[in-house]
Design an enzyme around this catalytic site. Sequence first.
Site, mmCIF file in Angstrom:
data_model
loop_
_atom_site.group_PDB
_atom_site.id
_atom_site.type_symbol
_atom_site.label_atom_id
_atom_site.label_comp_id
_atom_site.label_asym_id
_atom_site.label_seq_id
_atom_site.Cartn_x
_atom_site.Cartn_y
_atom_site.Cartn_z
ATOM 1 N N ASP A 7 1.006 -1.261 0.025
ATOM 2 C CA ASP A 7 -0.010 -0.037 0.021
ATOM 3 C C ASP A 7 0.913 1.109 -0.027
ATOM 4 O OD1 ASP A 7 -2.315 1.607 0.158
ATOM 5 O OD2 ASP A 7 -2.225 1.757 2.158
ATOM 6 N N SER A 8 0.282 2.435 -0.282
ATOM 7 C CA SER A 8 1.101 3.479 -0.306
ATOM 8 C C SER A 8 1.565 4.062 1.135
ATOM 9 C CB SER A 8 0.386 4.881 -0.685
ATOM 10 O OG SER A 8 -0.775 4.784 -0.025
ATOM 11 N N CYS A 70 -4.437 -1.596 -1.949
ATOM 12 C CA CYS A 70 -4.645 -0.189 -2.140
ATOM 13 C C CYS A 70 -5.442 -0.126 -3.405
ATOM 14 C CB CYS A 70 -3.135 0.356 -2.778
ATOM 15 S SG CYS A 70 -3.091 2.144 -3.371
ATOM 16 N N GLU A 172 -3.051 8.642 7.375
ATOM 17 C CA GLU A 172 -1.454 8.449 7.190
ATOM 18 C C GLU A 172 -0.725 9.127 8.299
ATOM 19 O OE1 GLU A 172 -0.508 5.997 4.967
ATOM 20 O OE2 GLU A 172 1.643 6.095 6.230
ATOM 21 N N CYS A 206 -11.094 2.757 -0.290
ATOM 22 C CA CYS A 206 -9.597 3.146 0.011
ATOM 23 C C CYS A 206 -9.266 2.270 1.114
ATOM 24 C CB CYS A 206 -9.609 4.572 0.033
ATOM 25 S SG CYS A 206 -7.863 5.157 0.895
ATOM 26 N N HIS A 208 -7.016 2.671 3.450
ATOM 27 C CA HIS A 208 -6.949 3.546 4.712
ATOM 28 C C HIS A 208 -8.365 3.993 5.537
ATOM 29 C CE1 HIS A 208 -3.138 4.683 2.900
ATOM 30 N NE2 HIS A 208 -2.605 5.480 4.021
HETATM 31 N N1 DGL Z 1 -4.978 3.030 0.687
HETATM 32 C C1 DGL Z 1 -5.073 3.314 -0.759
HETATM 33 C C2 DGL Z 1 -6.098 3.013 -1.453
HETATM 34 O O1 DGL Z 1 -6.704 2.131 -1.048
HETATM 35 C C3 DGL Z 1 -4.224 4.533 -1.239
HETATM 36 C C4 DGL Z 1 -4.770 5.911 -0.542
HETATM 37 C C5 DGL Z 1 -3.637 7.037 -1.045
HETATM 38 O O2 DGL Z 1 -2.440 6.706 -0.908
HETATM 39 O O3 DGL Z 1 -4.173 8.196 -1.334
HETATM 40 O O4 DGL Z 1 -6.467 3.718 -2.494
#
Ligand code: DGL
Length: 283
Positions: A7-8, A70, A172, A206, A208
């Site tokens: 993931d990011s 992600c 984050e 997402c 996150h």
């Molecule tokens: N958690 C990621 C997603 O599911 C990336 C969120 C991001 O880095 O903007 O899209």
Amino acid sequence: MAIGVFDSGVGGLTVHRELTRRFPDRDFVYLADQANAPYGGRGGEEIVDLTRIGCERLFEAGANVIVLACNTASAIALRRLQQTWVPEARARHGRPINVLGIIVPTIEAATGLPWTYEAERLGDKIEALEITGVFCTAATAMSRVYEIEIDKRREDLAVFSEACPGLAGLIELGAPAEELTVVVQDHVDALRRRIGRHPDKAILGCTHYEIVADLFAAALPDGTPVIHQPTAVADALDRYFARHPEYALGGSGRRDFLTSGQPGPQSDLVSQFWGAPLTFAAA
Ligand code: DGL
């Protein structure tokens, strides 16, 4: 051989946690590209390049299957990498390797249909539309992946994606609950205004956002079903290993957490979600 989870940043931990529950004896290596997070506002080519570099690092760390935990990378980069890069990487590493996404399992869970199903165009107009709201990054919303893929399978489901720019970045950074509550409520309200009512079902598109799933549940009307992406992904990986025994190798339950950013302990928000302090090592 390990299962790689990418993931990011910290959002993919939501998927990782479910996968380790489901496959406790397997080795796992998690990579957070925190040096480049968030991905949601980046351009397509950049997202493809960053995802490829992250996957290469995970293959070097011993992964044979990588789950892109992600949505942004799954929507923008997965297909390109599977078609143009994975075959070459497989030959170079000389072992079975693959990269899997999380959108297909989520759509299967949202529609109740297997991915292979594509609805035949219905002649009759569908009157009673059920509305699914997708909360996601700007890049995922712009890709329209959820609208396109759900529409192919269930014409009776209308899909509205609500981009929440900034929210993954706040999570984050471990922003305080009061601040996150306001931002989540604003996005839920914005979607309600666009649709004219609340959605019947929601997808946290997402990874996150799963960390603050309780805030979404509180902002949506009581009892709104929310598709649980980590469970959908774990179910799909189970089916994948059944079809591909070459990847279902044993392990010793090793857990490695790597970051391209600043190594060290993650935020209190992450510890709260994780149930214990969590430290990332340098990738
Ligand atoms: N958690 C990621 C997603 O599911 C990336 C969120 C991001 O880095 O903007 O899209």
